[in-house]
Design an enzyme around this catalytic site. Structure first.
Site, short mmCIF file in Angstrom:
data_model
loop_
_atom_site.label_atom_id
_atom_site.label_comp_id
_atom_site.label_asym_id
_atom_site.label_seq_id
_atom_site.Cartn_x
_atom_site.Cartn_y
_atom_site.Cartn_z
N ARG A 110 78.33 -16.59 8.33
CA ARG A 110 78.21 -16.57 6.88
C ARG A 110 79.43 -17.21 6.25
NH1 ARG A 110 77.66 -11.09 4.27
NH2 ARG A 110 79.28 -10.57 5.77
N SER A 179 84.87 -12.40 15.31
CA SER A 179 84.60 -11.17 16.08
C SER A 179 84.41 -11.44 17.56
CB SER A 179 83.39 -10.45 15.48
OG SER A 179 83.63 -10.11 14.14
N ASP A 232 86.02 -7.91 12.28
CA ASP A 232 85.16 -7.28 11.28
C ASP A 232 85.63 -5.88 10.89
OD1 ASP A 232 84.56 -6.29 13.78
OD2 ASP A 232 82.40 -6.56 13.64
#
Length: 513
Positions: A110, A179, A232
């Site tokens: 994203r 991540s 994250d």
């Protein structure tokens, strides 16, 4: 043969058939009773192995604190990695300007942008775009991957519209949520240790992922600086802190699990160099790798671990996270089928398939309140192809789901209390306050409200799991202390958190100061 003889013969034959039929039904009923008793024994034995009495949870809490201290003392000193995040400035709400984030953690990534307006206006505007990464790019070259990402980022920047603007003299800056296992060396640098989640680009391993992204952005003519590299969990903590200064801990309970928290810098022996001006630093625990002799492991857990891609690693995560809970239930059902003929003479073939039962299915079974447990019927049919089951069988399946979920949730709760105890926020003994010598200060810390930012689909979408977790925290610290602890859902906080960390570590802010 006379009629009388024929009649006698028929009568004898009928009696024999009746006797055989009766014997058959008696034997079948005996087999069923024997199978059911064996099934009950299997479930009772599993329940006993998974038990989490308060005494055991307290031992796990204490083990967690010991391992946290060991991991902070020296790299490799503990199964808990206790990674320095280099995040020493958490968002305060004063941040202003336009900031971006890139969230790369799987087959999609994203890109986000947020317009911040300071204390009064807070988040004024936000937009995001999700992009699927082609499979060939995930296993191609290092340049292919980062150029693909940079091209999509350039397109997103070009679509900047009304409501988004840079402040005078400000450069676009980005928070990079990455991540994957990274050895971080500063707030905006870190080398990739290994790929996971289907990525296989050998040349990237050992390289600084921020440098690689920065180079790709240059090639795509994107004028943007990576201000922060975070995972994250740290992003979730930052997002929570922006909304509430009492957020001290973040926990992700989703497909995987991790935790981070705010630690005093002078309580980190392995830290080298001047202490940060803020006096604190966020520690990424990587708590999935925690292990303890007191963890309630069973032979089912040992088999799952042995069959996994990382045997003898991530033991805690394999007992509490969404990726594994469904498969633990499947393995118990397989044992029932194989050793107690639970589903008839043959083991249903789909029961042999690893991870075919997902944790959302377990949650649906667990939540079934219908008199005949219709949701259990649906899951058995759709997932395993099992067409028939009795209500008694379905109740036992619900029981297995309850055992697995309760154990996982209570262990996660013990982990949270371990963190609270380490930082002196558990309302208990002052002896485990991270080395504080000023007991009056420690007592004041204990009386403060503490918010734990919770994220992840397992916590959000599995009500019974969430309930068991909260109950365990209250049991461990007591009702009075629990009044000062809040477990708060911070949905999708990691993406926004990355933009906020870019803002709190912005070179533009530093220049202004």
């Amino acid at each position: 043969m006379g009629k009388a003889a024929v009649t006698i013969t028929i009568a004898c034959a009928a009696a024999t058939c009746a006797a055989v039929a009766a014997a058959f039904f008696v034997n079948r009923r005996l087999r069923q009773r024997t199978s059911w008793k064996r099934a009950q024994c299997i479930v009772d034995e599993f329940r006993g192995g998974c038990s989490t009495p308060l005494s055991r949870l307290r031992q796990i809490v204490d083990n967690m604190v010991v391992e946290m201290h060991a991991g902070l003392a020296i790299d490799g000193g503990s199964k808990l990695k206790m990674v320095l995040s280099y995040v020493d400035n958490l968002p305060t709400g004063n941040e202003e300007g336009l900031f971006y984030a890139l969230d790369l953690g799987g087959t999609n990534f994203r890109v986000l942008r947020v317009q911040l307006g300071g204390k009064e206006k807070r988040i004024m505007n936000q937009e995001y775009k999700e992009v699927s990464i082609p499979p060939k790019v995930m296993v191609g070259s290092n340049e292919d991957l980062f150029d693909f990402i940079a091209t999509e980022l350039a397109s997103f920047v070009a679509s900047e519209g009304e409501g988004f603007y840079l402040l005078p003299g400000q450069q676009r800056e980005l928070g990079f949520t990455f991540s994957f296992p990274v050895k971080q060396t500063s707030i905006n640098s870190g080398t990739l240790m290994k790929w996971t989640k289907g990525f296989a680009i050998a040349e990237t391993v050992g390289k600084d992922v921020v440098e690689e992204l920065q180079g790709a952005m240059h090639r795509s003519n994107v004028d943007m600086r990576v201000a922060a590299l975070v995972n994250d969990t740290v992003g979730t903590l930052a997002g929570g802190r922006y909304e509430d200064d009492d957020v001290m801990v973040a926990v992700i309970l989703g497909t995987g699990s991790n935790a981070c928290y705010v630690e005093r810098a002078d309580a980190i022996p392995k830290w080298r160099g001047p202490l940060p001006a803020s006096g604190s630093m966020v520690i990424n625990m990587e708590w999935g790798s925690f292990t303890s002799a007191h963890l309630p492991k069973t032979e089912v857990d040992d088999a799952l671990d042995a069959d996994s891609v990382n045997p003898c690693d991530q033991i805690f995560e394999k007992m509490i996270s969404g990726m594994y809970l469904g498969d633990i239930v499947r393995r118990v059902l397989w044992k029932l089928a194989a050793e107690a003929a639970f589903f008839g003479g043959k083991v249903p073939s789909r029961l042999e398939v690893p991870f075919i039962l997902r944790t959302p299915d377990v949650s649906a079974i667990h939540a079934d309140q219908s008199p005949d447990l219709k949701e259990v019927i649906r899951v058995l049919r759709v997932v395993f192809g099992i067409q028939s089951s009795t209500l008694q069988m379905r109740k036992m399946i619900v029981d297995v789901c309850d055992i697995v979920a309760e154990r996982g949730a209570r262990l996660a709760g013990a982990g949270i209390v371990g963190i609270l105890k380490k930082i002196g926020r558990d309302g208990g003994s002052l002896a485990n306050n991270g080395g504080l010598e000023n007991h009056s200060y420690a007592a004041a810390e204990e009386r403060k409200k503490t918010v734990v930012a919770m994220d992840g689909g397992l916590y959000e979408h599995y009500p019974k799991f969430r309930e068991y977790l909260k109950q365990s925290v209250v049991e461990l610290i007591g009702k009075e202390a629990a009044e000062h602890i809040e477990l708060r859902l911070s949905k999708d906080g990691s993406g926004i958190g990355a933009t906020l960390l870019a803002a709190s570590h912005s070179s533009f802010v530093a220049e202004q100061e």
